[in-house]
Enzyme design. Structure first.
Site, mmCIF file in Angstrom:
data_model
loop_
_atom_site.group_PDB
_atom_site.id
_atom_site.type_symbol
_atom_site.label_atom_id
_atom_site.label_comp_id
_atom_site.label_asym_id
_atom_site.label_seq_id
_atom_site.Cartn_x
_atom_site.Cartn_y
_atom_site.Cartn_z
ATOM 1 N N GLU A 107 -13.795 -16.626 21.136
ATOM 2 C CA GLU A 107 -13.643 -15.360 21.839
ATOM 3 C C GLU A 107 -12.972 -15.555 23.190
ATOM 4 O OE1 GLU A 107 -17.433 -12.873 20.054
ATOM 5 O OE2 GLU A 107 -17.819 -14.482 21.489
ATOM 6 N N GLU A 127 -21.357 -17.371 14.191
ATOM 7 C CA GLU A 127 -22.614 -16.812 14.691
ATOM 8 C C GLU A 127 -23.574 -16.391 13.580
ATOM 9 O OE1 GLU A 127 -19.840 -16.146 18.222
ATOM 10 O OE2 GLU A 127 -19.706 -16.293 16.043
#
Length: 251
Positions: A107, A127
């Site tokens: 990210e 995740e």
């Protein structure tokens, strides 16, 4: 590290694959805000220490130990950093992805405007494998790649190669590991050689054109008044006629 008009920020936890802690998030955000307000800084380059990882995301050991601030504290700490993830920093940011970029590291890479990646790097949003989800804009990946690809990467949590990341347009160049920073600095220097007002306008307008086309059109007129009537615009034309490098003043 300052290299002329380029500021290099280096994640320096190689023993933890440059995993992010809350103090690092606060420091990165503060450094970017300072660079943004410094007239001598034209471009920021973000890289990591070592050749294994650019950033492996949030430090899960600290998370598991409940070493996290309160929601109120974390919102304040993270606000400048989130501007970086949102692409809202006024000056260009070049990612020198020296190794794998996973979870929050991926990210962070997505928040950069131009990315040079190591051929050995892996990329992914794992995740869901840890019972979480990519909350640092990873769920907006569909604005960068095809919906099916975004869902594949976020739902499986699987990693991809640098070659596939390049094919998907997520990175701009893939180079040997020992050439990543050198190549990224060369890109940063080419950007820094351009008129700073025009560069800021381009960065904002191109990004806004994706998320808010109507807002981008309105901002284009505002930027046009500022940039086309600036001293730098006159200097650019004069330097062209006189066949010399321009001397920018940022106004």
């Amino acid at each position: 590290e300052r290299l002329g008009p380029v500021l290099v920020l280096r994640l320096d936890r190689p023993e933890a694959r440059n995993a992010l802690t809350w103090s690092m998030i606060a420091e990165i955000g503060a450094a970017v805000v300072a660079a943004e307000s410094d007239r001598e800084t034209c471009v920021v380059v973000i890289t990591g220490t070592g050749d294994r990882a650019f950033c492996s995301g949030m430090d899960l050991r600290a998370y598991a130990a409940d070493d996290v601030p309160s929601p109120e504290e974390s919102a304040v700490l993270a606000a400048p950093y989130l501007r970086l993830l949102d692409g809202a920093v006024g000056i260009p940011v070049v990612g020198a992805v020296n190794g794998s970029a996973l979870a929050g590291g991926f990210e962070l890479m997505l928040g950069c405007d131009v990315v040079v990646a190591s051929a050995d790097a892996k990329f992914g949003l794992p995740e869901v494998k840890r019972g979480l989800f990519p909350a640092g804009n990873g769920t907006f990946l569909g604005s960068r790649v095809a919906l099916g690809v975004a869902l594949e990467l976020t739902l499986t949590g699987d990693s991809m190669s640098a070659a596939r990341a390049y094919d998907l347009g997520l990175v701009n160049a893939v180079v040997p590991p020992d050439q990543v920073v050198t190549h990224a600095l060369a890109v940063a220097e080419r950007i820094a050689a351009n008129g700073p007002l025009g560069v800021r306008a381009v960065k904002e307008l191109v990004r806004l054109g994706i998320s808010d086309p109507a807002g981008a059109r309105a901002r284009l007129r505002e930027w046009q008044d500022v940039v086309f009537n600036s001293e730098d615009a006159k200097e650019g034309a004069t330097a062209f006629v006189e066949r010399r490098p321009p001397v920018w003043r940022g106004r």
